[in-house]
Design an enzyme around this catalytic site. Structure first.
Site, mmCIF file in Angstrom:
data_model
loop_
_atom_site.group_PDB
_atom_site.id
_atom_site.type_symbol
_atom_site.label_atom_id
_atom_site.label_comp_id
_atom_site.label_asym_id
_atom_site.label_seq_id
_atom_site.Cartn_x
_atom_site.Cartn_y
_atom_site.Cartn_z
ATOM 1 N N LYS A 1 -11.704 8.497 -13.875
ATOM 2 C CA LYS A 1 -10.791 9.549 -13.439
ATOM 3 C C LYS A 1 -9.556 8.931 -12.796
ATOM 4 O O LYS A 1 -9.655 7.977 -12.016
ATOM 5 C CB LYS A 1 -11.509 10.469 -12.447
ATOM 6 N N SER B 1 -11.541 19.230 -10.623
ATOM 7 C CA SER B 1 -10.428 18.388 -11.016
ATOM 8 C C SER B 1 -10.833 17.232 -11.939
ATOM 9 O O SER B 1 -9.999 16.432 -12.319
ATOM 10 C CB SER B 1 -9.757 17.814 -9.763
ATOM 11 N N SER C 1 -15.645 19.280 -7.998
ATOM 12 C CA SER C 1 -14.775 18.728 -9.037
ATOM 13 C C SER C 1 -15.470 17.972 -10.151
ATOM 14 O O SER C 1 -14.845 17.677 -11.168
ATOM 15 C CB SER C 1 -13.707 17.820 -8.408
#
Length: 460
Positions: free
Chosen positions: A77, A152, A176
């Site tokens: 990420k 996210s 997330s």
């Protein structure tokens, strides 16, 4: 015939170690899948083709496997530092930022032999319901490209679901890894805070945010955590993870709650969750039960706002015009908080934490929905209503996940079985702190016996 891109990380690691496949052909297959799919899905901010191929050649030349993830492609990420590889944090302010050092979790993955294919998309600084920013996105749901992948860690969830990588790293503050996992029909783990060390975290005792992983099955999540779950003396949380992680004996006691008594959850989600609970009754004793979570939403709002204002307040003062509206709102929400506000929220958090511990004297696992709503169109930036009722703030739709973040218990997310035309949906399986092995054992049971497992999207 099964494609290389359909194989799990565990299967690939074994095949590469036994030289049934080369790391180079595995990496090339996944790079080809990225080329085929990512123009539409926008899962990646950066793809590091040449470095990945060089790393694969090193793996193939090694006389023995480098580690448990020898030659396996993974994605990171883009909130997490990767040495020599652009790390934007989803912000134009960092579009040219190239860290000199790997974050701890990235270093552990490399040491285990994993090959980093690239960085996955995230909202700016990880704050946003839709996985988009001024650099990339929106990251589109592989089951319906008109819909959001969730925030996210949406880029990581889509990369895994679409077969661009078998395993991806994520981070989780209020849901997330769990929300994107639910939206994209994949599995995720948010471990006990400190299980994966964060030795450079400025607030050493902050347990709201953790690293985690997304994959297509439980075995891959357990493998990833086994190589990254190490302590570090510079992370005080990582030296204090205690556990009573004994195997479940006999019929497991499964507490279930659709909403923790306080979270807004859509009617259609409640219906899917009820069906999932009926299935769980085939493997254990299911009892509706919840910790006392009164005041949890208000406590999380306060603590989250204070952390964000402390971390990013200077950017709001000096670079406001370059920030996304979501980040601006998040920073401003913490600007007027007092010390009493913060400490009262901590007091409430302590009470809720103790209520969770009390529940686990009566239950082996606690199960709840992994999302309060189903994926919505990418054009809608925030969830402001559920079933016609207005939410007080743009983060309240995450209450069903952020309540668990508030108290720091580990969570495994698995997809539930679904009909041909049903959208993906997942459940959270929660255990006491340090009891990830309990989660993985229970998860494998319902994965194999009940079909709580990933189903591939029909990619164009």
């Amino acid at each position: 015939m099964t494609s290389i891109c359909d194989l799990t990380a565990t299967t690939l690691a074994r095949a590469i170690a036994q030289r049934e496949l080369s790391s180079r052909e595995v990496v090339d297959a996944h790079l080809a899948r990225i080329t085929e799919q990512d123009a539409q899905l926008a899962a990646f901010v950066t793809v590091d083709t040449e470095s990945a191929r060089r790393a694969a050649q090193i793996c193939d030349a090694a006389s023995t496997p480098i580690g448990p993830l020898h030659g396996v492609p993974v994605a990171i990420k883009d909130l997490t530092d990767t040495a020599g590889l652009t790390t934007t944090y989803g912000s134009v302010l960092f579009r040219d930022h190239v860290p000199a050092e790997d974050d701890f979790v990235v270093a552990r993955l490399r040491r285990a032999g994993a090959i980093i294919l690239g960085k996955t998309n995230t909202p700016e600084f990880g704050f946003g319901a839709v996985c988009t920013n001024k650099l990339c996105g929106p990251t589109r749901n592989p089951f319906d490209a008109a819909l959001t992948s969730g925030g996210s860690s949406g880029g990581s969830a889509v990369a895994v679901a679409a077969g661009m990588v078998p395993l991806a790293h994520g981070t989780d503050f209020g849901g997330s890894v769990r929300t994107p996992a639910s939206f994209c029909d994949v599995a995720s783990i948010r471990p006990t805070p400190g299980r994966i060390a964060s030795p450079r975290r400025p607030l050493g005792w902050d347990m709201l945010a953790t690293h985690g992983f997304l994959a297509r099955g439980v075995d891959d999540l357990e493998l990833a955590l086994s190589v990254c779950g190490r302590g570090d003396t510079n992370d005080p949380l990582s030296t204090a993870v205690a556990a009573d992680d004994r195997p479940l004996a006999g019929c497991p006691r499964i507490a279930v709650t659709p909403d923790f008594g306080v979270a807004p959850v859509a009617r259609d989600v409640r219906a899917r969750f009820a069906t999932a609970c009926e299935a769980l009754a085939r493997v254990g004793d299911v009892v509706p039960s919840s910790p006392d979570c009164g005041g949890a939403i208000e406590a999380f709002r306060t603590l989250r706002a204070a952390h964000i204002a402390n971390s990013y307040g200077e950017l709001l003062r000096t670079r406001r015009a370059e920030l996304t509206p979501t980040v601006i709102w998040n920073i401003e929400a913490g600007a007027k908080l007092s010390a009493d506000d913060y400490l009262n929220a901590e007091r409430r958090r302590t009470t809720i934490y103790r209520s969770f511990h009390e529940l686990f004297t009566r239950a082996d696992v606690l199960v709840a929905p992994a999302a309060s709503v189903f994926p919505w169109p990418n054009e809608i930036s925030d969830v402001t209503m559920i079933d016609g009722a207005a939410l007080e703030t743009p983060i309240d739709y995450l209450a069903v996940t952020f309540i668990v973040s508030l108290v720091g218990f580990p969570v495994l997310t698995l997809p539930v079985p679904r009909g041909e035309n049903e959208l993906p949906f997942g459940i959270q399986i929660i255990a006491p702190q340090g009891c990830e092995s309990r989660l993985f054992a229970f998860g494998r049971t319902i994965e194999h016996e009940l079909g709580f497992s990933h189903r591939r999207p029909k990619l164009p």
